[in-house]
Design an enzyme around this catalytic site. Structure first.
Site, PDB file in Angstrom:
ATOM      1  NE  ARG A  33      32.849  31.154   2.844  1.00  0.00           N
ATOM      2  CZ  ARG A  33      33.967  31.601   2.288  1.00  0.00           C
ATOM      3  NH1 ARG A  33      34.894  30.738   1.862  1.00  0.00           N
ATOM      4  NH2 ARG A  33      34.188  32.895   2.147  1.00  0.00           N
ATOM      5  CE  LYS A  75      30.393  32.452   0.469  1.00  0.00           C
ATOM      6  NZ  LYS A  75      29.789  33.686   1.041  1.00  0.00           N
ATOM      7  CG  HIS A  98      29.697  30.356   9.359  1.00  0.00           C
ATOM      8  ND1 HIS A  98      30.321  29.941   8.194  1.00  0.00           N
ATOM      9  CD2 HIS A  98      29.759  31.718   9.332  1.00  0.00           C
ATOM     10  CE1 HIS A  98      30.722  30.988   7.501  1.00  0.00           C
ATOM     11  NE2 HIS A  98      30.399  32.076   8.170  1.00  0.00           N
ATOM     12  NE  ARG A 119      34.316  31.854   6.974  1.00  0.00           N
ATOM     13  CZ  ARG A 119      35.294  31.902   6.064  1.00  0.00           C
ATOM     14  NH1 ARG A 119      36.208  30.945   6.047  1.00  0.00           N
ATOM     15  NH2 ARG A 119      35.375  32.889   5.212  1.00  0.00           N
ATOM     16  CG  HIS A 146      36.854  37.272   4.220  1.00  0.00           C
ATOM     17  ND1 HIS A 146      36.962  37.717   5.525  1.00  0.00           N
ATOM     18  CD2 HIS A 146      35.859  36.350   4.227  1.00  0.00           C
ATOM     19  CE1 HIS A 146      36.069  37.090   6.273  1.00  0.00           C
ATOM     20  NE2 HIS A 146      35.399  36.266   5.513  1.00  0.00           N
ATOM     21  CE1 TYR A 202      34.621  36.667  12.286  1.00  0.00           C
ATOM     22  CE2 TYR A 202      35.607  37.313  10.203  1.00  0.00           C
ATOM     23  CZ  TYR A 202      34.699  36.552  10.911  1.00  0.00           C
ATOM     24  OH  TYR A 202      33.867  35.692  10.253  1.00  0.00           O
TER      25      TYR A 202
END
Length: 322
Positions: free
Chosen positions: A171, A195, A268, A271, A294, A303
């Site tokens: 990110r 995150k 982004h 990514r 993730h 994806y």
């Protein structure tokens, strides 16, 4: 009522502290929760009402009316779902703390979201963007005008940033937070803090390593007061301070125009492109999940849909009976 007044409510304050201390929520995330709680308080008790609010009195009917009002007001489904998520989490916390008996938002479902596939760059377009800063710097040198260290740094920083984003799938906030301490150029890896303050090790490809080496070689000359010591941020702004995600987005706009690419592409999208190109080439879904950081494979699976759609497009374009 000013939405900010919700922060004066004692139960809201306790919830926000819970988000920060136990869930590692960012200030941006906490602000989003606060806005949603403030909007509900204004809806339920009036714009001029003052805390503390009567959270115990909220019923499922109040909750449903709030969400319906936003949906009918033209709010996007994603916005309505976010408000449902915020209020459900808040009341779940109140139930756990014994402040209310039940969660009035617990049984509600948000509106369905249309499944939007991420927009990506083709491999060729990604290369055009990645090479644009270096091409411009080469043209400047070839013209006989010797660029200053600061100008050289700016071009190399943009080139290295794009290479790092596309090489790691980071990110933009993760990339701009990198310090030289986090980067192992000899090993071709970068330690990224994602995150929830989760760490993951990302791979730096050969091109990314080369771009970062060039960047580091000029950093001390461009910013003598900052230098390029182990603790310095990898990507610096025009004053030698840490490059912000917003600055990075603005600089990307310049190079998109230079490369003749759509202006609505963002960092982004690199990514998204990283993940899709890996899967197109046969990468394992679980590996891509780990690279992206993730928590759930379901997030990564979108994806695979992008890859399938690309295959369908190619089939329709080339098959004589399509």
């Amino acid at each position: 009522m000013n939405h900010g007044r919700a922060s004066e409510d004692p139960l809201v304050r306790r919830f926000l502290e819970h988000l920060r201390s136990e869930r590692n929520a960012s200030a941006y995330t906490a602000s989003g929760y606060l806005q949603d709680l403030g909007q509900f308080a204004a809806f339920a008790w009036g714009a001029e009402s003052s805390p503390p609010f009567a959270w115990k009195a909220v019923t499922p009917e109040n909750a449903r009316s709030f969400l319906m009002a936003y949906a009918k007001g033209g709010a996007k489904p994603a916005t309505t779902r976010r408000k449902l998520s915020s209020l459900r989490a808040f009341f779940r916390h109140l139930v756990r703390e014994g402040d209310v008996m039940a969660n009035p938002f617990g049984a509600l479902r948000g509106p369905r979201l249309a499944k939007a596939l991420p927009k990506i760059l083709s491999a060729a377009d990604a290369v055009r963007l990645l090479e644009a800063p270096q091409r411009a710097l080469d043209a400047l040198v070839k013209s006989g005008r010797k660029p200053s260290p600061a100008t050289t740094y700016a071009h190399l920083a943009d080139a290295a940033l794009f290479e790092a984003l596309y090489s790691t799938g980071c990110r933009i906030s993760e990339a701009t937070s990198l310090t030289w301490r986090d980067v192992d150029l000899d090993g071709g890896t970068a330690l990224v803090f994602g995150k929830g303050a989760k760490e993951r090790l990302c791979i730096l490809g050969r091109k990314a390593v080369e771009a970062l080496r060039r960047l580091r070689s000029i950093a001390a000359a461009a910013f003598p007061d900052v230098g390029a010591n182990g603790g310095d941020h990898v990507f610096l702004g025009v004053r030698g301070n840490q490059l912000t995600p917003r600055d990075a987005q603005r600089r990307m706009k310049k190079w998109l125009a230079e490369a003749g690419l759509p202006s609505d592409l963002t960092p982004h999208k690199l990514r998204h492109s990283f993940a899709t190109h890996l899967l197109d080439a046969g990468a394992d879904l679980r590996s891509v999940q780990e690279m992206l950081g993730h928590a759930s494979m379901a997030t990564t699976q979108i994806y695979t849909h992008v890859s399938v759609e690309r295959l369908k497009d190619e089939y329709r374009r080339t098959h004589p009976r399509a």
